[in-house]
Write an enzyme that holds these catalytic residues in place. Structure first.
Site, PDB file in Angstrom:
ATOM      1  CG  HIS A   1      -1.652  -1.276   1.423  1.00 44.72           C
ATOM      2  ND1 HIS A   1      -1.201  -2.265   2.268  1.00 44.72           N
ATOM      3  CD2 HIS A   1      -2.777  -1.750   0.849  1.00 44.72           C
ATOM      4  CE1 HIS A   1      -2.025  -3.295   2.226  1.00 44.72           C
ATOM      5  NE2 HIS A   1      -2.987  -3.013   1.374  1.00 44.72           N
TER       6      HIS A   1
ATOM      7  NE  ARG B   1     -17.018  17.799   7.254  1.00 50.29           N
ATOM      8  CZ  ARG B   1     -17.265  16.840   8.141  1.00 50.29           C
ATOM      9  NH1 ARG B   1     -16.333  15.980   8.453  1.00 50.29           N
ATOM     10  NH2 ARG B   1     -18.444  16.739   8.706  1.00 50.29           N
TER      11      ARG B   1
ATOM     12  NE  ARG C   1      -8.215  10.624  13.473  1.00 51.62           N
ATOM     13  CZ  ARG C   1      -8.918  11.204  12.494  1.00 51.62           C
ATOM     14  NH1 ARG C   1      -8.338  11.456  11.326  1.00 51.62           N
ATOM     15  NH2 ARG C   1     -10.173  11.542  12.698  1.00 51.62           N
TER      16      ARG C   1
ATOM     17  CB  SER D   1     -12.992  16.610  10.984  1.00 50.75           C
ATOM     18  OG  SER D   1     -13.315  15.499  10.162  1.00 50.75           O
TER      19      SER D   1
ATOM     20  NE  ARG E   1      -5.493  -0.260  -2.819  1.00 53.67           N
ATOM     21  CZ  ARG E   1      -6.397  -1.171  -2.481  1.00 53.67           C
ATOM     22  NH1 ARG E   1      -7.500  -0.795  -1.875  1.00 53.67           N
ATOM     23  NH2 ARG E   1      -6.194  -2.434  -2.746  1.00 53.67           N
TER      24      ARG E   1
ATOM     25  CG  ASP F   1     -20.194  17.198  12.589  1.00 53.06           C
ATOM     26  OD1 ASP F   1     -20.965  16.415  13.151  1.00 53.06           O
ATOM     27  OD2 ASP F   1     -19.076  16.840  12.156  1.00 53.06           O
TER      28      ASP F   1
ATOM     29  NE  ARG G   1      -8.647  17.879   6.680  1.00 52.26           N
ATOM     30  CZ  ARG G   1      -9.538  17.115   7.312  1.00 52.26           C
ATOM     31  NH1 ARG G   1      -9.134  16.250   8.218  1.00 52.26           N
ATOM     32  NH2 ARG G   1     -10.815  17.194   7.018  1.00 52.26           N
TER      33      ARG G   1
ATOM     34  N   GLY H   1      -7.024  12.328   7.402  1.00 45.47           N
ATOM     35  CA  GLY H   1      -7.744  11.290   6.686  1.00 45.47           C
ATOM     36  C   GLY H   1      -7.793  11.546   5.194  1.00 45.47           C
TER      37      GLY H   1
END
Length: 238
Positions: free
Chosen positions: A5, A220, A88, A91, A44, A207, A25, A21
């Site tokens: 990967h 975001r 990490r 959000s 990917r 949120d 970003r 994530g």
């Protein structure tokens, strides 16, 4: 040393990796904060970069969504690329009035009903802890640069959409004893603990289940720069 990967060569990553994530970003961070950037993997379309922040090497790589996804990427970074620290930067949705949209938070624990830890090494714990020393470094840096960073207990959910029969967010918050929900930190923390590495999770509230306020998808990607700066400033001191 490519993995299934990750196509980066050996030595391509800095010892500290920031892990949002969203691949976009990750690109936003390197475009706006780093210099001398190299794209070291794009398998990917999960982008991984290494560059310089204030002259010091830092890597940024997307994790994708969910515990299995961050589980794969963080495991390979820790195990095959010599990465020592993963922060990490993500959000979360708030379960409480204490955490408002755009607040910056640091996970002091992650609760999950996920079977990830059990599948990895037989661990049946529901709560996994981050690295205490890495959390201390982040909170110290937050004080130094004037960021109001709130410690919080995080719910790492396997499902973004849950059945109304389960009782909604109020029931989930009470059952898990958590203040916000995201989908990755439990797996990241477990990998770090198993492999003798360090992991932390800085979140921006995107949120609120309480007030119904929320950020758009574009917001975001681009409006979380306080969290990004805190992670970068911490990274270059590790």
């Amino acid at each position: 040393m490519a993995t299934p990967h990750n196509s980066a060569p050996e030595g391509a990553f800095a010892k500290t990796v920031l892990m949002p994530g969203d691949p976009l970003r990750a690109k936003f961070i390197v475009d706006n904060f780093l210099t001398d950037v190299k794209l070291v993997t794009s398998v990917r379309n999960v982008y991984g970069y290494t560059g310089l922040y204030k002259g010091k090497p830092v890597s940024v790589m997307a994790s994708g969504m969910g515990i299995p996804s961050i589980g794969i990427y963080s495991y390979e970074l820790f195990s095959f690329y010599g990465v020592e620290n993963i922060i990490r930067i993500g959000s979360a949705g708030s379960y409480t009035e204490r955490l408002n949209v755009l607040d910056v938070c640091l996970a002091e624990s992650a609760y999950s009903d996920s079977t990830y830890a059990k599948c990895l090494n037989g661990c049946e714990d529901k709560v996994i802890m981050p690295s205490s020393s890495l959390n201390e470094a982040i909170m110290k840096k937050a004080t130094e640069i004037g960021v109001d960073c709130k410690l919080c207990k995080v719910h790492s959910s396997d499902a973004f959409y849950t059945s109304p029969e389960l009782g909604g967010w109020e029931v989930l918050s009470k059952r898990t004893a958590t203040e916000c929900v995201e989908m990755e930190s439990f797996g990241l923390f477990h990998n770090a603990n198993v492999l003798g590495k360090r992991a932390a999770c800085i979140l921006t509230i995107s949120d609120s289940f309480v007030t119904k306020a929320l950020l758009t998808a574009e917001e975001r990607q681009t409006s979380m720069q306080t969290m990004m700066k805190l992670a970068l400033e911490t990274a270059i001191d590790l």
